[in-house]
Design a protein around this motif. Sequence first.
Motif, PDB file in Angstrom:
ATOM      1  N   LYS A  43       5.890   9.722 -12.906  1.00 19.08           N
ATOM      2  CA  LYS A  43       6.151   7.853 -13.556  1.00 19.08           C
ATOM      3  C   LYS A  43       5.749   8.212 -14.279  1.00 19.08           C
ATOM      4  N   ALA A  74      -1.505  -1.428  -6.090  1.00 22.89           N
ATOM      5  CA  ALA A  74      -0.656  -1.591  -5.482  1.00 22.89           C
ATOM      6  C   ALA A  74      -0.383  -0.087  -4.983  1.00 22.89           C
ATOM      7  N   PHE A  75      -0.642   1.218  -6.037  1.00 24.34           N
ATOM      8  CA  PHE A  75      -0.350   2.440  -5.723  1.00 24.34           C
ATOM      9  C   PHE A  75      -1.477   3.082  -5.322  1.00 24.34           C
ATOM     10  N   ALA A  94      -1.947  -4.945 -10.916  1.00 22.61           N
ATOM     11  CA  ALA A  94      -1.411  -5.949  -9.502  1.00 22.61           C
ATOM     12  C   ALA A  94      -0.742  -4.112  -9.374  1.00 22.61           C
ATOM     13  N   GLU A  95       0.636  -4.025  -9.960  1.00 23.68           N
ATOM     14  CA  GLU A  95       1.568  -2.752  -9.088  1.00 23.68           C
ATOM     15  C   GLU A  95       0.435  -1.616  -9.181  1.00 23.68           C
ATOM     16  N   TRP A 149       7.383   4.634 -16.424  1.00 25.05           N
ATOM     17  CA  TRP A 149       7.300   3.721 -17.912  1.00 25.05           C
ATOM     18  C   TRP A 149       6.786   5.441 -19.339  1.00 25.05           C
ATOM     19  N   HIS A 155      14.391  -2.394 -12.874  1.00 28.66           N
ATOM     20  CA  HIS A 155      13.358  -1.857 -12.056  1.00 28.66           C
ATOM     21  C   HIS A 155      12.952  -0.420 -12.781  1.00 28.66           C
ATOM     22  N   PRO A 156      11.646  -0.827 -13.104  1.00 30.31           N
ATOM     23  CA  PRO A 156      11.340   0.451 -14.126  1.00 30.31           C
ATOM     24  C   PRO A 156      11.246   1.774 -13.258  1.00 30.31           C
ATOM     25  N   VAL A 157      11.606   2.665 -13.630  1.00 31.11           N
ATOM     26  CA  VAL A 157      11.896   3.954 -12.765  1.00 31.11           C
ATOM     27  C   VAL A 157      11.392   4.614 -12.973  1.00 31.11           C
ATOM     28  N   LEU A 199       0.382 -10.753 -15.670  1.00 29.27           N
ATOM     29  CA  LEU A 199       1.536 -11.306 -15.237  1.00 29.27           C
ATOM     30  C   LEU A 199       2.487 -12.287 -15.652  1.00 29.27           C
TER      31      LEU A 199
END
Lengths: 313, 288, 441
Positions: free
Chosen positions: C279, C268-269, C264-265, C202, C198-200, C413
């Motif tokens: 982050k 989503a934010f 996509a991520e 970037w 899991h990236p905490v 992806l």
Amino acid sequence: MAAPISASPNPVGRPRRRARTLPQQRARMFYILILPWFIGFVLLYVGPMLLSLALSLTRWNLLNSPKFIGWQNYVDMAHDARYWQSLKVTAIYVAGGVPLGLILALLLALLLNQNVRGQSVFRTIFYLPSVVSGVAVSVLFLWIFNPEFGLLNNLLSYLGISGPGWIASVDWSLFSLILTSLWGIGGTMLIFLAGLQGIPLELQEAASLDGAGAMQRFWSLTLPLLTPTILFNLILLIIFRFQDFTNAYVMTNGGPLDSTLFYVFYIWLNAFQFMSMGYATAMAWVLFMIILVLTVIIFTTSDRWVFYMGGDS
Amino acid sequence: MSSLYGRRGWNRYRVWRLVGRFLIYVVLIAGSLAMLAPVFWMVSSSLKANFAVFQYPPQWIPSPPQWNNYPDALNFLPFGVFFANTMFIAITTTIGAVASNTLVGYAFARLEAPGKRLLFYMALSTLMLPYVVILIPQYAIFNKLGWINTFAPLIVPTFFGNPFFIFLLRQFFMGIPRELEDAAALDGAGVITTIFRVILPISIPAIVTVIIFQIQFTWNDFLAPLVYLTHEQLFTVALGLQYFLGQNGGYWNWLMAVSTLMIIPLMIIFFFAQRLFIRGIVMSGSKG
Amino acid sequence: MITMKRLFSLGILAIALVLMSLPPHAAAHRAQATVTIRVSTWDSGTGGLKPYQVGIAAFEQSHPGIKVDLESIAPPVGQALSWYIARVLTEIAAGNGPDVMLVPDDQARYFAHSGQLIDLAPALKQYNVQISDFYPNVWSLGNLSGTTYYVPKDWADLSIQYNKTLFKKAGLPFPKAGWTWADFLRDAQKLTVMNGSHPVQWGVQLQGDWLRAGFLYFVHSGGGQVLSPDGKTTTGYLTSKASRNAIQFFLSMYYKYHVSPTPAELSAFGSLNLFNAQKVAMVFDGPWRMADPYEKNPSLDFGVAPVPIGPSGKQVTEPFWAGYGISKSSKHIAAAEQFVAWSASPAWAKIDAVFSMPANKSAAVAISMKQDPHLKVFFDQANDVAPLEEMKTLNFDGDVTPALQHLIEQASLSGSDATIQSLITQTSAAINAKLAATYKQ
């Protein structure tokens, strides 16, 4: 409340004319009474709808004059992979969201129709989400469904479950939007409540006295008398869900990879971003036909399962 | 068939009733939590500083709560004016909706005439065509009338019926037993009188539903105001809300603050209106 | 109780209310002598509209006889501009378009080349607008095939904003002018922190679907192009060696090095500003978010650096701008011209430069934006601004953007070094097909 009408020495209303028969009179009243709707329909809808039908046969970028191209838009649609994707996405959204929504709304309405303490408060709580402004809802649910930092996966992690990608995942995004739509089911629930309230109390009491249990009362009395409301909610939910677009527009922008490319969103993109208003209009008319056919089918088969206490018209 | 044991106190029927009641409460409370959690988040966000709204790990209770967000958000824009505008539109459209749709709904429910089914489909069909494709022709019509940048395009159409409400009221009216109307007819009452004297009083739940929906719709509608209103003094609250999400980053906390405020009038109206959903209207003259 | 009489009065009241909502007779509005021009913009709110109102007040004072009707819009979340454009298009299609429009860079070509706008050159000459006062690269953005369609209202460009705290924590020197793609990638990798899988954190926020701030920058900085100069094909441009290498480098940061959240991520934010929440250690962005929220965030210590230099060896950055254009179907062209010419003056540029930077050099100096350490970098890149790809073809948004976005999303992806080149070839073919269809008519 109004006093019940009973035979009184002073009849209300004008004396009846002998010139027309009753059915003819009532037919005339029909046309008169629907005038408000009909006038508005003619002034505001007939023209625009016919015009848009004509526009679907053109290529139009909104800035220059439309150019007639015959059926080309419809042919292009058949070959447009994104078009079929949008149709698939919307069909799944409707097929999944409508039954779930109906059942949830009905269950809630039944629950909230029981005489529990705080009934008013509960009803307000369940209705509340449906009046939150659409903008706020979208922002809220983006936060809830975020895979890394969102509330939902947070809560799931407390239960030891590693949540899926929700909004960011190709497989789960559509489901996330279905869930979002369920949160706002308060309006449908409200209509069910109104329908339940329309069922006369004496009938319920009479059934009870006859020895019918709660479940039996529900299946034999409540549900049949609720069928007009069910029909209404079913048809309208279908009509509206087919045209849902705000959530795709705000939350996912149709993605990821077009997995939430709603039909009307794709229409919007074509109309105002891809400068293809003619194409967008053609797509709209295809959707129109789909919804119309579905509605007619449901209506014609409704005679078999819908029961109107006032008798059929 | 309920089985009644001779003893007082616990019997199977009572136990089931108690369990049922308990379950109902459990479900209601669980459901309420699910429904309220996002709302709670909304209110909590409204009390945070803007950069703190979307932080991780999520902070449920803002500390310290920024109460000044509310007056700040309201002063950022002339919300007093927006509120007045929205109230005006809400009231007039509700009058229009109830007035027109009651008549049309009754006609479709009770009066027979050639072409009725077709007309009903025509009415319903206007809901089936996505708004975006009739937007421009309708805009052109309103432009010809000189109604751009006024409330007219938002208010006047509601006096001409809305298929959603027509259908709703039709269903409801069709569910009313005919005895009352027959009795009224025997008294010599015409159609209009029947509607007002007989049908309306017992249709309160449906009428209230229409009112609630129309108010809610007007309150939150931003599409029509967006297209037809171009001057700030005419904007509605829903439009004003969008301001917080302008070009250069959003004022999320203010957005949430105003959204919270917007819910309150609707909730008050709803809370009192739903008490009009009176159970079991007594109808004398009916069987049983 | 409901009586006929009560109903009747209610009906009268309703009709009265409806009539009240209708507009007052237009003639009562203005004296005959003045001309009113409608100017539309997508800025909104008391803060956003203030510069316009101040400027308009000054304009009306110095130009008696002309009144300016400012039309704003309250855009819904996210796609602010697309709603603005939708409304302007609706108005034009219905024959009610504004006289002066503020047009964003993405749609600039569109309005210009569908014959909607007049040539501003004569007016600029007539009113002595000092074109030399403008940054040349920025001024040329409003020109198309030799005709001046727009006067830039303001502009901005792309830079890297970086988190000083995170850089110090990773023991890395701050980025500075002249740094290269290799430096950039190395920093991004060191600044990506994982917790298991899991990236905490970037290293960088690549802007994915926002082409100008991501894809296009990399292509141009790598020495490539997307479209031919006439905008009719991608063959030899998107598919040139320089472009292919640049695109692979860009997309490999997603699929191979995982130094950035995927598109996509990112979507989503939605509402969460990752840089503000610390982050991500770096972000490609314009200047708009620096004053608020970055400078207002007490725990964020950030700096601004020019974008890294690519294989082309030249400093290249992307512009953002908006300009005023005058509609050909305006009934008050003379008045509109005066307005637009006046908007090009340094005086108004100073007032106007709230969120973006004035295109007038004198205004920029006067408000000492250049001395602001955060903004200085943006101004320093003024001469490195690349011409816009979007201006090359009529319908960039419809013909080119979707295919490019699809390429980015797919590669992020499931891309790999083995498949990326064929993906690029497919994308090029798809775009060519769309362009061919557009230019056929």
